[in-house]
Design an enzyme around this catalytic site. Structure first.
Site, mmCIF file in Angstrom:
data_model
loop_
_atom_site.group_PDB
_atom_site.id
_atom_site.type_symbol
_atom_site.label_atom_id
_atom_site.label_comp_id
_atom_site.label_asym_id
_atom_site.label_seq_id
_atom_site.Cartn_x
_atom_site.Cartn_y
_atom_site.Cartn_z
ATOM 1 N N LYS A 24 -40.463 13.269 8.517
ATOM 2 C CA LYS A 24 -41.546 13.559 7.555
ATOM 3 C C LYS A 24 -40.978 14.151 6.279
ATOM 4 C CE LYS A 24 -44.747 16.939 6.156
ATOM 5 N NZ LYS A 24 -44.507 18.239 5.526
ATOM 6 N N ASN A 25 -40.079 15.144 6.412
ATOM 7 C CA ASN A 25 -39.569 15.828 5.226
ATOM 8 C C ASN A 25 -38.671 14.925 4.382
ATOM 9 O OD1 ASN A 25 -40.964 18.157 5.827
ATOM 10 N ND2 ASN A 25 -39.255 19.150 6.864
ATOM 11 N N CYS A 119 -49.791 22.903 3.134
ATOM 12 C CA CYS A 119 -49.943 24.145 3.899
ATOM 13 C C CYS A 119 -49.665 25.356 3.029
ATOM 14 C CB CYS A 119 -48.973 24.169 5.075
ATOM 15 S SG CYS A 119 -49.229 22.863 6.266
ATOM 16 N N ARG A 124 -44.880 29.915 -2.885
ATOM 17 C CA ARG A 124 -43.780 28.944 -2.930
ATOM 18 C C ARG A 124 -43.711 28.421 -4.362
ATOM 19 N NH1 ARG A 124 -43.840 24.843 2.065
ATOM 20 N NH2 ARG A 124 -46.060 24.617 1.742
ATOM 21 N N ASP A 308 -39.316 25.490 10.187
ATOM 22 C CA ASP A 308 -40.357 24.598 10.702
ATOM 23 C C ASP A 308 -40.424 24.590 12.230
ATOM 24 O OD1 ASP A 308 -41.220 23.908 8.207
ATOM 25 O OD2 ASP A 308 -40.349 21.907 8.194
ATOM 26 N N ARG A 400 -50.646 15.729 9.648
ATOM 27 C CA ARG A 400 -49.834 15.577 8.434
ATOM 28 C C ARG A 400 -48.356 15.401 8.767
ATOM 29 N NH1 ARG A 400 -49.342 20.130 5.635
ATOM 30 N NH2 ARG A 400 -47.911 18.931 4.372
#
Length: 422
Positions: A24-25, A119, A124, A308, A400
């Site tokens: 995903k990342n 999220c 951030r 994560d 997600r």
């Protein structure tokens, strides 16, 4: 009002095999990177998650053509893309929409992108991104909640990141690929996803060296051609299934993994007395006969323990025979799952960036809410352990980042379903 929830009947060990999807990342950075291309590119191993669907919609909005050739394989033709402002809509749905800034700036010398969503994990800021864009010659302004970036010409430069940010490292790499001259990013982040993006761009004709180290050098090029690229396996998805298998005392083979990316988690699971078999591209988590031992972890940038995986790992620690201390140095608000776990019977105390899991707990099913993606994974893990039925709300967060999680867990024998709930 009816919403979709996950219903889990826990207490059963997971058993069987599960195949890990593309990262995903990585995918959420690789897809925006294709904006820089001058020819079509084929991307394989794209995870079937809402974040990738949203990004493909955005590429279509700006004139790109996205064609699904097979499940997880897409051809993206960027030739007709135009510099279109994206202040609202899909960009608000995901954090990684900020990669559109670097990609569009790199291709069009301008971009208008709404401040990203996703999220909320505490502050951030994108100040490191902006500082880098300005070093490359862009003028950056914040106008009515959108970032406006404009450059007459993008020029290579040397820049130092105050923190080794994955997002800033990738974004500045995207912005610099077609900039005139040489760019050097010092104190760059080293995550595997950065290496994956650099690998794609280099296959397209970019000149990037040093990805995966703290110093990345980019020599600008004029043209990026077609190629075929396979997304790396998702180390966070793999780690989550390893944790779920250990938490349920199951016997699970996790296929399509890069072992090197999982080393911090492997070390901690072995320290806890979880038996593992490590293959070239698989891991087998075996049932533990001894008591699980408490361990302390510190979530850090790669190659440290991934933030994560911290949240689902805290759930596993509720089954350990003694107290564990978990510190997250990456995000200040990464313990949102703790209140929900305590409602299920856990004994966890949070102070600042540290959570203390006091002792082993017997978890009981109840109604809980996923506040973010990895908190959702932590609650699914808890539901698999807990007696009775667990109902998890706000499951869109989970979807997600975990493709086909219901089907994959059902394939491992879990009693889990997606259902409507009032």
């Amino acid at each position: 009002m009816t919403t979709d929830v996950f219903k889990i009947k826990g207490g059963k060990p997971l058993n069987g095999k599960v195949k890990i999807d593309g990262s995903k990342n990585s995918a959420v950075a690789l897809i925006p990177a294709l904006i820089l291309g001058d020819e079509p590119v084929i991307l394989e191993g794209v995870p079937d998650i809402s974040d990738t669907h949203t990004l493909f919609e955005i590429l279509s909005e700006i004139g790109g053509t996205v064609t699904e050739l097979a499940p997880g394989t897409f051809e993206i033709d960027p030739r007709a893309m135009v510099s279109m402002p994206l202040p609202e809509g899909n960009v608000k749905k995901l954090r990684a929409s900020y990669y559109l800034m670097g990609a569009m700036l790199g291709r069009f010398n301008e971009a208008v992108v709404g401040l990203p969503g996703g999220c909320y994990l505490g502050p951030r800021p994108i100040d490191q991104h902006i500082k880098g864009f300005e070093a490359l010659g862009a003028k950056v302004t914040n106008e009515q909640g959108a970032i406006y970036l404009r450059a007459e010409k993008m020029l290579g430069n040397r820049m130092y990141l105050d923190t080794a940010s994955v997002g800033a490292t990738i974004n500045l790499m995207l912005a610099a690929v077609k900039a005139e001259g040489q760019t050097v990013i010092e104190n760059a982040a080293k995550e595997p996803e950065i290496v994956d993006v650099a690998s794609l761009l280099n296959q397209m004709g970019a000149r990037i060296v040093g990805a995966g180290t703290d110093r990345i050098r980019i020599v600008g090029v004029d043209y990026l051609h077609s190629c075929r690229h396979v997304v790396i396996p998702d180390r966070i998805e793999a780690g989550t299934y390893m944790i779920m298998a250990a938490a349920t005392n199951g016997h699970v083979q996790i296929d399509n993994v890069i072992l090197e990316h999982l080393e911090p988690l492997v070390a901690k699971l072995l320290e806890m007395n979880v038996p593992l078999e490590l293959g070239e591209d698989y891991v087998i988590v075996k049932p533990h006969e001894e008591l699980l031992q408490p361990v302390d972890i510190q979530a850090m940038t790669y190659p440290g323990f991934p933030t994560d995986l911290q949240q689902p790992f805290v759930t596993l620690l509720t089954q350990a025979d003694g107290a564990s201390v978990v510190t997250d140095n990456i995000y200040s608000a990464r313990f949102k799952q703790v209140d929900e776990l305590n409602r299920m019977g856990a004994h966890i105390y949070v102070e600042g960036r540290t959570a203390i899991v006091k002792e082993a707990a017997t978890l009981s099913g109840t109604v809980v809410t996923a506040s973010d993606l990895r908190a959702g994974a932590a609650l699914v893990t808890a539901g698999l352990i807990a007696s009775g039925e667990t109902i998890i709300q706000e499951v869109s967060h989970i979807e997600r980042g975990y493709s086909n999680i219901i089907e994959k867990l059902q394939g491992l024998g879990a009693e889990i379903e997606r259902a409507s709930h009032k």
